[in-house]
Design a protein around this motif. Structure first.
Motif, mmCIF file in Angstrom:
data_model
loop_
_atom_site.group_PDB
_atom_site.id
_atom_site.type_symbol
_atom_site.label_atom_id
_atom_site.label_comp_id
_atom_site.label_asym_id
_atom_site.label_seq_id
_atom_site.Cartn_x
_atom_site.Cartn_y
_atom_site.Cartn_z
ATOM 1 N N GLY A 223 27.637 28.274 11.818
ATOM 2 C CA GLY A 223 27.564 27.067 10.989
ATOM 3 C C GLY A 223 28.569 26.061 11.203
ATOM 4 N N ARG A 224 29.236 25.725 10.234
ATOM 5 C CA ARG A 224 30.422 24.561 10.269
ATOM 6 C C ARG A 224 31.746 25.034 10.749
ATOM 7 N N SER A 225 32.393 24.668 11.794
ATOM 8 C CA SER A 225 33.905 25.023 11.949
ATOM 9 C C SER A 225 34.690 24.454 11.058
ATOM 10 N N GLU A 226 35.935 24.855 10.927
ATOM 11 C CA GLU A 226 36.917 24.492 10.101
ATOM 12 C C GLU A 226 37.977 23.731 11.015
ATOM 13 N N LEU A 227 38.281 22.785 10.359
ATOM 14 C CA LEU A 227 39.482 21.840 11.012
ATOM 15 C C LEU A 227 40.889 22.141 10.541
ATOM 16 N N GLU A 228 41.710 22.475 11.112
ATOM 17 C CA GLU A 228 43.274 22.557 10.775
ATOM 18 C C GLU A 228 44.071 21.418 11.572
ATOM 19 N N THR A 229 44.651 20.876 10.263
ATOM 20 C CA THR A 229 45.427 19.631 10.980
ATOM 21 C C THR A 229 47.067 20.080 10.392
ATOM 22 N N TRP A 230 47.935 19.397 11.163
ATOM 23 C CA TRP A 230 49.347 19.392 10.791
ATOM 24 C C TRP A 230 50.251 18.499 11.530
ATOM 25 N N PRO A 231 51.186 18.081 11.102
ATOM 26 C CA PRO A 231 52.182 16.963 11.796
ATOM 27 C C PRO A 231 52.864 17.616 12.832
ATOM 28 N N TYR A 232 52.769 17.154 14.170
ATOM 29 C CA TYR A 232 53.060 17.590 15.507
ATOM 30 C C TYR A 232 53.645 16.415 16.181
ATOM 31 N N PRO A 233 54.686 16.077 16.353
ATOM 32 C CA PRO A 233 55.430 15.043 16.974
ATOM 33 C C PRO A 233 55.473 15.312 18.564
ATOM 34 N N LEU A 234 54.895 14.389 19.515
ATOM 35 C CA LEU A 234 55.133 14.631 20.974
ATOM 36 C C LEU A 234 56.121 13.457 21.348
ATOM 37 N N PRO A 235 56.561 13.655 22.494
ATOM 38 C CA PRO A 235 57.605 13.038 23.359
ATOM 39 C C PRO A 235 57.275 11.421 23.360
ATOM 40 N N GLU A 236 56.216 11.074 23.523
ATOM 41 C CA GLU A 236 55.812 9.570 23.688
ATOM 42 C C GLU A 236 55.677 9.052 22.184
ATOM 43 N N ASP A 237 55.908 9.796 21.075
ATOM 44 C CA ASP A 237 55.668 9.260 19.752
ATOM 45 C C ASP A 237 57.132 8.501 19.469
ATOM 46 N N THR A 238 57.002 7.564 18.701
ATOM 47 C CA THR A 238 58.137 6.700 18.178
ATOM 48 C C THR A 238 58.608 7.392 16.980
ATOM 49 N N THR A 239 57.823 7.881 16.183
ATOM 50 C CA THR A 239 58.207 8.457 14.991
ATOM 51 C C THR A 239 58.182 10.048 15.049
ATOM 52 N N VAL A 240 59.139 10.462 14.825
ATOM 53 C CA VAL A 240 59.165 12.108 14.798
ATOM 54 C C VAL A 240 59.705 12.630 13.547
ATOM 55 N N PHE A 241 59.945 13.947 13.354
ATOM 56 C CA PHE A 241 60.415 14.612 12.213
ATOM 57 C C PHE A 241 62.004 13.903 12.107
ATOM 58 N N LYS A 242 62.227 13.894 10.726
ATOM 59 C CA LYS A 242 63.624 13.799 10.396
ATOM 60 C C LYS A 242 63.933 14.447 8.965
ATOM 61 N N ILE A 243 65.193 14.631 8.785
ATOM 62 C CA ILE A 243 65.487 15.351 7.596
ATOM 63 C C ILE A 243 66.476 14.833 6.922
ATOM 64 N N HIS A 244 66.247 14.541 5.600
ATOM 65 C CA HIS A 244 67.017 13.814 4.684
ATOM 66 C C HIS A 244 67.805 14.769 3.588
ATOM 67 N N ARG A 245 69.200 15.216 4.316
ATOM 68 C CA ARG A 245 69.974 16.148 3.668
ATOM 69 C C ARG A 245 70.322 15.915 2.345
ATOM 70 N N VAL A 246 70.342 16.962 1.699
ATOM 71 C CA VAL A 246 70.465 16.986 0.155
ATOM 72 C C VAL A 246 71.149 18.523 -0.364
ATOM 73 N N VAL A 247 72.113 18.475 -1.351
ATOM 74 C CA VAL A 247 72.549 19.622 -2.121
ATOM 75 C C VAL A 247 72.183 19.757 -3.556
ATOM 76 N N ILE A 248 71.557 20.827 -3.707
ATOM 77 C CA ILE A 248 70.768 20.881 -5.134
ATOM 78 C C ILE A 248 71.689 21.810 -5.996
ATOM 79 N N ASN A 249 71.888 21.283 -7.153
ATOM 80 C CA ASN A 249 72.849 21.981 -8.291
ATOM 81 C C ASN A 249 71.734 22.902 -9.051
#
Length: 755
Positions: A223-249
Motif C-alpha cells: 500500500g502507501r509508503s510513509e514519508l519521513e522528513t527532517w532538516p539535514y544541512p549539506l555543504p552547498e547550503d547557505t543556511t545550516v543549523f545554528k544555536i541561540h545560546r540561553v540560560v534558563i532559571n
C-alpha cells in the motif's frame, strides 16, 4: 572457469569461521571487563565472571584487600529455597549490591525483584529493585530533584518526588525548539543541556533549523509508503543549523539570552554539540553557578573563541581566539579545555606545535602564561585536575618511543615541568577513577595479551591486584590472536601500525588472497582500540575461509601528530589509500604467502566510501570491493563532517569545485574489478541517494556491478546484518578464491546448537 571444476567452500568451513565471531568467542573469555560500583569509604564492588559462575567481590583500598562480598554458595542455597528452584544454578551476574542496607538485589528471570541480606542470608520480595528516572529521555539535575525534558519544542522540568511538571520556556516552535538534539545525521529525544552545579540553572539553546533543507526517506510497505522528513544541512547550503545560546532559571521559569549572534552548530571534538547522553558539549559552569564558559566555532572549524557569559545579564566577553588553517580540535575524542574560575586560569589544548599539548592562559586578559606539556607525543585526555596540588592527570600516547596507540597515564604540574609516567606496563591502559579521584582502576592489555586489572594509588603504585582475564577456554579452540606489524607510510619515513589475521589452518607454503578492511578516518581509523578483544568484527572469521586480512591506521587518522592527521585535508578522496596499498606491498615483500594479484577491500559507511574509492582509484591493485552504506560524494552528506575535512564548498570560475576530488561518482568509468554495493533505504545517517547516485553513474558508464538494497533498514542494516555479512563472505569467496560458497548459509545455527 567451469563451475563444476571450482573449489567448494563447505558449510562446515563457514561454520568454523562463524565460531570466530564475537557471539561465540566473548562467552569464552572471563573477567575481561571490570566495572566498579563505588560505595561509601572509597570502597567498590564488582561482578567477577568465571567458568564456574559469577561472584561479587568487595575491594577496600583502605586495607588493600579484595574479598568475596558474601558466601556465594550459602546465598545460592538461600535463593533456591526461597523461590523453590529445584535443580537450579544461581547466576549472580545481574545482581547488584546496596551498601547502605547491605543487601543484594536481583532481577533474574528466575528470582525477580528479590532482596537478600548478606548478613542474615534472608530474602524478601520487593516492588522495585532500582530507582530510575521516570523518563529515559530526561536530564537529571545534580541534586536529583528535577529532570528536564523536551515537550512541544519547549523545555520542561519534572519534580522527581511529586511528578509535577513545570514549563520553563514558552516560545519554542517547530524548527526553532529548545534543547533540540539534531545534528542531521543523528537525532534523539534526549534534551541537549547542562545543569548548573547548584541545580538552579540550565545552559542550553534554541536550535535554529528554520530554512534548512530537508532530507527524505520513504518506507517500503504494502500500500502507501510513509514519508519521513527532517532538516539535514549539506555543504552547498547557505543556511545550516545554528544555536541561540540561553540560560534558563529553573525556579523562576525565566530565560536569559546570551548577548551574542547565534553560533554555528559545531563542536571541537565531534560533528555534534551533544554527547551520546545528550550532554551539552564545549560548555563549562563555574562552581558558584554564576558564570558560563563555552567555545564558539566557525562553520569551517578553523576559528574558535573561548567566551565567558554572566548568566544573570547575558553579557558575553571573548577570552581567547585560535585560528588553524585546517581545523581546530580540543582533544582526541575528548575535550581538554577547562576554565578555573577560582584561580583565574584557562587550561587550553592546541596542536600549534604539530602535537596536541596543554597550555595555561590568563582568564582575564586571555594571555598565554606558559606551556604545560611539550614534545613529540600527544596528550589524549585530561582525566583529573588536582587543584590543591596543581597537578594534571592525563592520558597520552607516543612518548618515549612507545607504541603510539598504547595509552598511558601521566601527571604533570599545571606550572610545567617533567611529565611523570604512572602506568609503566608496555600495553594499552583503560582507566576508571574513583569518585573522589583518590584511586584509579587500571586494566591493561595488548591485542594478543588479555587484560590485567589493578587498583592503583594516584602515584601509579598497585594497591590491590584485581586479577586477569581468563582466556584458557578460548585458547582451547582454533582461535588465535591477530599479529601486530609496523611498516612505513607513503612518505617512506612515518611508521604505520596495524594488525594481520591468518586462518587457523595457515600454511606458509601457500599463497593467500588479501582482504583489506578499511575505515579511513579522518575521525577514527581502521584498527580501533589496542585493548585485547576476543573478536574484532568478523576479521578473524573471514580469514578462516582462506584469506589474509590486513588493517592499518593510515595517515589522515587521529591520535598522532597534527600533520599526520591532516595528511589529506581538502582531499577526502585520498582516504589513506596510498598507505593501505604500500602497507600490503611491504608485507608481501616480507611474506611470500601474500598474493598481491588477489587483493580485496571492504568497509562500511566511511569505509564503504573508501572501499569503492579504492577499486575506482586503484583498479589494477584492488580486484574486488564490497561497500556498505558509503557516502560516495560528500556534497550529499551532512555539512559539518564534510566541511571540517574538505573545507567550505567553493565553485571556481571554470565551473570546477573544491569537492570534485572527493567524489567516487565521477570515477565510475574506472571500474575494472568486481564491486558489490549495499544501502538501507531508511538510512538517516548517510542518505541512500549516495549509493543510488553511484549506481546511476555506473549504469551510465556501462559497468557491471552488484547491488543489495535493504528496504526498511537504517545505517547499520539492522536485522539484515547477518545477511549482509554472508553476502560479503560469499562475494570474496567467489571472486578471490574462485570457489563456490555454501548456498544461503544461515548464521546463528552454531550458537543455537550450543544452547
Amino acid at each position: 572457469m567451469n563451475v563444476t571444476a571450482q573449489t567448494m567452500v563447505s558449510e562446515e568451513d563457514y561454520s568454523r569461521a562463524e565460531s570466530m565471531l564475537w557471539q561465540t568467542t566473548n562467552s569464552m573469555v572471563y573477567h575481561r571487563v571490570l566495572t566498579p560500583n563505588w560505595i561509601e569509604n572509597d570502597r567498590f564492588w564488582y561482578v567477577h565472571d568465571s567458568s564456574e559462575g559469577s561472584q561479587l567481590f568487595l575491594v577496600d583500598p583502605n586495607v588493600g584487600e579484595r574479598i568475596p562480598l558474601f558466601d556465594h554458595q550459602r546465598m545460592a542455597d538461600t535463593l533456591i529455597d526461597f523461590h523453590e528452584l529445584q535443580g537450579s544454578k544461581i547466576d549472580f551476574s545481574d545482581a547488584w549490591y546496596d551498601g547502605e542496607s547491605e543487601r543484594i538485589y536481583s532481577s533474574s528471570e528466575d528470582y525477580q525483584n528479590t532482596a537478600c541480606s548478606i548478613i542474615t542470608y534472608t530474602c524478601e520480595l520487593v516492588d522495585s529493585i532500582r530507582k530510575m528516572n521516570t523518563y529515559a529521555t530526561a536530564s537529571l539535575s545534580p541534586n536529583g530533584v528535577y529532570e528536564a525534558f523536551r515537550k512541544d519544542h519547549n523545555l520542561w522540568v519534572r519534580n522527581t518526588d511529586t511528578g509535577v511538571e513545570s514549563q520553563l520556556t514558552f516560545d519554542g516552535e517547530e524548527n526553532f525548539g529548545y534543547a533540540t538534539n539534531n545534528a542531521g545525521w543523528i537525532r534523539s529525544e534526549d534534551p541537549v543541556l547542562l545543569w548548573s552545579p547548584d541545580s538552579k540553572m540550565i545552559a542550553t539553546f534554541q536550535h535554529d533549523s528554520r530554512g534548512v533543507g530537508e532530507m527524505y526517506m520513504v518506507s517500503t510497505e504494502i500500500g502507501r509508503s510513509e514519508l519521513e522528513t527532517w532538516p539535514y544541512p549539506l555543504p552547498e547550503d547557505t543556511t545550516v543549523f545554528k544555536i541561540h545560546r540561553v540560560v534558563i532559571n529553573v525556579e523562576e521559569a525565566s530565560t536569559i539570552r546570551l548577548d551574542m549572534p547565534p553560533d554555528y552548530h559545531r563542536g571541537t571534538t565531534t560533528d555534534h554539540i551533544a554527547n551520546w547522553d545528550g550532554t551539552f558539549m564545549d560548555v563549562r559552569w563555574s562552581q558558584d553557578s554564576q558564570q558560563l564558559a563555552f567555545i564558539s566555532s566557525s562553520r569551517d572549524h578553523q576559528d574558535v573563541w573561548l567566551r565567558v557569559a554572566d548568566v544573570h545579564t547575558g553579557k558575553v566577553r571573548d577570552v581567547l581566539h585560535e585560528y588553524v588553517p585546517t581545523y581546530y580540535e580540543s582533544g582526541v575524542g575528548a575535550e581538554n579545555w577547562d576554565v578555573f574560575f577560582e584561580t583565574n586560569e584557562v587550561l587550553w589544548y592546541s596542536e600549534r606545535s604539530n602535537w596536541g599539548h596543554l597550555y595555561i592562559y590568563d582568564l582575564t586578559m586571555g594571555e598565554l602564561k606558559h606551556q604545560v606539556t611539550q614534545g613529540d607525543w600527544v596528550v589524549l585526555q585530561v582525566r583529573h585536575v588536582d587543584h590543591y596540588e596543581r597537578m594534571l592527570y592525563l592520558t597520552g600516547a607516543g612518548k618515549d618511543g612507545s607504541d603510539p596507540y598504547f595509552h598511558f597515564l601521566y601527571r604533570v604540574s599545571m606550572d610545567g615541568g617533567e611529565v611523570e609516567l604512572l602506568t609503566q606496563e608496555e600495553a594499552h591502559h583503560v582507566l576508571s577513577f574513583s569518585p573522589d579521584k583518590k584511586y584509579f582502576i587500571d586494566s591493561w592489555s595488548r591485542p594478543d595479551t588479555p587484560q590485567q586489572h589493578a587498583l592503583r594509588n594516584l602515584d601509579g603504585t598497585i594497591l590491590v591486584d584485581l586479577g586477569h582475564a581468563d582466556i584458557s577456554e578460548l585458547r582451547s579452540t582454533m582461535w588465535q590472536s591477530p599479529e601486530s606489524f609496523t611498516v612505513k607510510a607513503r612518505d617512506d619515513q612515518t611508521d604505520l601500525h596495524g594488525l594481520l589475521y591468518k586462518p587457523s589452518h595457515f600454511d606458509p607454503n601457500k599463497r593467500y588472497p588479501v582482504l583489506n578492511y578499511i575505515y579511513p578516518g579522518p575521525q577514527s581509523g581502521s584498527v580501533g582500540t589496542r585493548s585485547f578483544l576476543p573478536a574484532r568484527r568478523d576479521k578473524q572469521a573471514i580469514a578462516e575461509l582462506g584469506f589474509i586480512v590486513i588493517e592499518v591506521d593510515a595517515m589522515g587518522t587521529p591520535g598522532r601528530s597534527k600533520s599526520f592527521h591532516d595528511a589529506y585535508y581538502g582531499n577526502m578522496g585520498d582516504n589513506g589509500l596510498p598507505d593501505q596499498i604500500t602497507t600490503i606491498q611491504q608485507l608481501a615483500n616480507q611474506h611470500s604467502w601474500i598474493n598481491l594479484d588477489r587483493v580485496g577491500v571492504w568497509g562500511h559507511s566511511g569505509g564503504g566510501y573508501a572501499s569503492t574509492g579504492a577499486i575506482l582509484r586503484y583498479p589494477d591493485f584492488y580486484k574486488v570491493a564490497v561497500s556498505g552504506a558509503g557516502n560516495h560524494d560528500n556534497r550529499n552528506y551532512e555539512d559539518d563532517w564534510a566541511e571540517k575535512w574538505q573545507g567550505l564548498f567553493m565553485e571556481f570560475p571554470d565551473g570546477t569545485t573544491n569537492y570534485d576530488n572527493q567524489s567516487n561518482i565521477s570515477l565510475a568509468s574506472n571500474l575494472k574489478g568486481k564491486l558489490l554495493l549495499a544501502h538501507g533505504l531508511m538510512d538517516d545517517n548517510v542518505p541512500a541517494s549516495n549509493t543510488l547516485l553511484m549506481v546511476e553513474a555506473l549504469i551510465k558508464a556501462n559497468k557491471d556491478f552488484d547491488l543489495v538494497i535493504f528496504p526498511n533498514e537504517a545505517h547499520g542494516f539492522g536485522s539484515a546484518r547477518d545477511y549482509w555479512m554472508r553476502r560479503r563472505w560469499d562475494y570474496f569467496v567467489e571472486h578471490l578464491l574462485d570457489a563456490v560458497p555454501p548456498k544461503e548459509y544461515e548464521f546463528g545455527r552454531l550458537n543455537s546448537s550450543q544452547n
